[in-house]
Design an enzyme around this catalytic site. Sequence first.
Site, PDB file in Angstrom:
ATOM      1  N   ASP A 197       0.828  -1.212   0.000  1.00  0.00           N
ATOM      2  CA  ASP A 197       0.000   0.000   0.000  1.00  0.00           C
ATOM      3  C   ASP A 197       0.860   1.258   0.000  1.00  0.00           C
ATOM      4  OD1 ASP A 197      -2.201  -1.543  -0.078  1.00  0.00           O
ATOM      5  OD2 ASP A 197      -2.890  -1.123   1.970  1.00  0.00           O
ATOM      6  N   GLU A 245      -8.552  -1.622  -4.431  1.00  0.00           N
ATOM      7  CA  GLU A 245      -9.722  -0.760  -4.616  1.00  0.00           C
ATOM      8  C   GLU A 245      -9.986  -0.483  -6.098  1.00  0.00           C
ATOM      9  OE1 GLU A 245      -7.790  -0.783  -2.112  1.00  0.00           O
ATOM     10  OE2 GLU A 245      -8.726   0.042  -0.306  1.00  0.00           O
ATOM     11  N   ARG A 295      -6.149   5.867  -1.709  1.00  0.00           N
ATOM     12  CA  ARG A 295      -4.692   6.041  -1.797  1.00  0.00           C
ATOM     13  C   ARG A 295      -4.275   6.803  -3.052  1.00  0.00           C
ATOM     14  NH1 ARG A 295      -3.196   4.125   2.590  1.00  0.00           N
ATOM     15  NH2 ARG A 295      -4.139   2.248   3.430  1.00  0.00           N
TER      16      ARG A 295
END
Length: 672
Positions: free
Chosen positions: A327, A355, A400
Site C-alpha cells: 500500500d 480498490e 490512496r
Amino acid sequence: MYAIPFLDIPPLLHAGGTVRLPGSKSISNRVLLLAGLSEGTTTIHDLLDSDDTQVMLTALRTLGCGIESVAGSLRITGLGGRLQGKEAALFLGNAGTAMRPLTAALAMLAATQGGTFELSGVPRMHERPIADLVDALRPLGCRIDYLGQTGYPPLRLLPGSGALDLSAPIRVRGDVSSQFLTAMLLALPLLTEHQEAVIDIDGELISKPYIEITLNLLARFGISVQRDGWQRFVVPAGSRYRSPGSIHVEGDASSASYFIALGAIASTDSPLRIEGVGTDSIQGDIRFVEAAQAMGAQVTGGAGWIEVRRGRWPLAAIDLDCNHIPDAAMTLAVMALYADGPSRLTNIASWRVKETDRIAAMAIELRKLGATVVEGPDFIEITPPLRWTPAVIHTYDDHRVAMCFSLAAYNALAEPTPANPVAVRILDPKCVGKTFPDYFETLFSVAGTKPEWIPVITVDGPTASGKGTVASALSDRLGYHVLDSGVLYRATALAAIRSGVQADDASGLAALAEALDLGFDSGKIRLGGADVTALLRDEEVGALASRISALPEVRQALLRLQFSFRRLPGLVADGRVMGTVVFPDADLKIYLTASAEARAQRRQQQLEAAGVSTTLAGLLAGLRERDARDQNRVIAPLKPAADAVLLDNSALTIESTVDAVKDLWEQRRPFA
Ligand code: DC
C-alpha cells in the site's frame, strides 16, 4: 454533507509542524472482528473512524454485538462464539478487511450453528476475487454460494451439517492476497476449542507483514498461532478468544507514508513530525521509512513518533521489490516524480486487485503530470517529467490514489516557475474517507504555499442580501474556509464594552482589535476562550460595531487578522470592502443584491420565525435608510469592486444563489 466534485491544490512550496495520524485500518478492523467474536467486553481506544471501519461496525451490530461509545473510546460486547440471529444481509462497501474475515467467520458459524448470511458490497467489491478463500473453506464443510459471478462476492453462506472437518490441513493460496490467510487465522479459533487447525500455504505468501499484524493481534486475544516459516500455521487445540479488556489502536503506518514523503520532499528548515505511529510499529508499512531513506529522506523516530526532513534533493531514484509494503509503495510512485532518474517498483501484482487496478491507475495519472511510465503485470517504472503539466487526477474511488497524488502539488520545487495557479486537481477528494477522512485538512495544516496562490472568493452586498448565508453555504460546498468579517468588528466591539474602552478612543480600539483572541470551532465563536456566538448578535454590540467600523485605525488593525484566514485550500470572505481593500486580488468577487422589498420580506420572515412581529413598511424604511448610510459613508462605503460580478437574487432562493456562484467559480477555474 455535499459531495465535493474536485479539490484544486495550488503549487505547494514547503511543509513543517506536527500531524497526528488516525488509527490503522488494518488493526482497527481486525480488532473489531476479534472483539466481536470474543466473550465479554473490549474497550478499543483510538479506533479509526472511516468508511471501512463503519461497515465493519454496522455488520457487528447487525450480528448482535453490543456497541457503545464511551468518552471517545468504543466498547464492544462480543458474541462469545454464539450466533445471536440466524439470518442477516451485510453490506460491506469496498472494505476487503471486512469482507474476507467476515466471510470466513460467518461461513464457520453458519455451518456449525445453522445460519444464512448474505455478504455484498459496492460494484468494485464484486470484482475483487474471493475464490481462494471460498476454496479453503468448502473442504471443511462450509456451504457457500456465489450470488453473482463465480469467484466473486456477493456470497450466501448456508447452514452445514453441524460440525466442520479439521482433520486434514487447510490449503490456502498465499500469492494473490494475504487477506485470505488473515481471514482464516482470525476465524479458526471459533473451531479450535477441542481440536487443532493446520493451514498449509500454496504458493509464495505475499504481504507477510500483514500476517504479522494478524498474529500479533490474535496473541492479544489469547490465541498463540504456531508457524513453521511462512509455509504452515497451526492454531493449537484449546485456543479460544479471550478479550484483553482494553486495547489501543496505533496510528496508520500506510497513512504515515504520505507525511514521510512530504517531509522528504518539502521539509527543509525543521523536520515534519508525525505522531500516533512510530518506528516501533507492528505494521509492515512502517518499512516505508527505509524506502524513503533510500530515496534521500532523513528520518528519526521512536515509540509513537517519527520525524522527517529533506536530505538529498532531487530524490534518488530507486529500484525496489515492494512486496512487503504494497500500500505504501504507491507513495513511492509519486515520490519518483521528484527523483534524479527512472525508478522501478517491482513485485506489486496485488495492486491489480485492490480498490482499483492500481498499476493501471497510477500509470495513467502519473503520465498526465508529464512522467514517462512503463507498466507490466507486476511492476511499474516511472521516469520524472521533463516538463510538469498541471493535471486533473482521476481517483477511481481509491483513497490512496487521492492521497498520494496530492504530493504532486510540490511541482514548483522541481520546476520553479509553475505554469498554473493549480498544480493538481483531485477529483472526488472525499474518497479519502475510506481510511483517512481528514487527510486534506491534515495535509493543509502542515503544507505551505504563497498566500497569493490560495484562491479567494469575496461576497459583498447590502444588508439582508443573504451574503453571510451564501458565503457560508458556498464554503461548505467547496470545502473552503470562510471569513465572516463582520464578526471581527463585532468581537472588537464586545471586547471594548468589556474592557471599558470608549467608542471614540481610536487607538485603544485598534489595540483591542490587534490583540483579539478569537477562535472558531464547530460553529461556535470564542473570544478569550469563552463562547460568545450569541453575545456577538446583541443589538448593543452590533450598534457599536457599526460605529467603530468607521474608524480607519480599527480597519487597519483588523487587516492582518483577515489576511490570516487565507489558508489552503481556499477562502470565501464575506463583508464590506473584501474585494477592494482586503483581497483586491480575489479570484472571484460577487456583489449580491436584491430589491429592498425582497430584502425586507426576508428580514420579516426571519424575525417572525424568531417570534418578533414587525411591519413590512417599517422594515423597508429601515433598510432604505441603512442602504443610504452604508453607501454614503466616507470610510469603507458599500460599493461593488470594479471587477465584481453583480448578482441580483431577488427572485432566487439561497440554494439557487449558491449554485449560481459555484457555477461562476467553476467556469473561472483552470481546467474549466
Ligand atoms: O455584517 P455584520 O452586521 O456582522 O457587521 C458588523 C458591522 O461591521 C456592520 O456595521 C458592518 C461592519 N463591517 C465593516 O465595516 N466591514 C466589514 N468587512 C464587515 C463588517
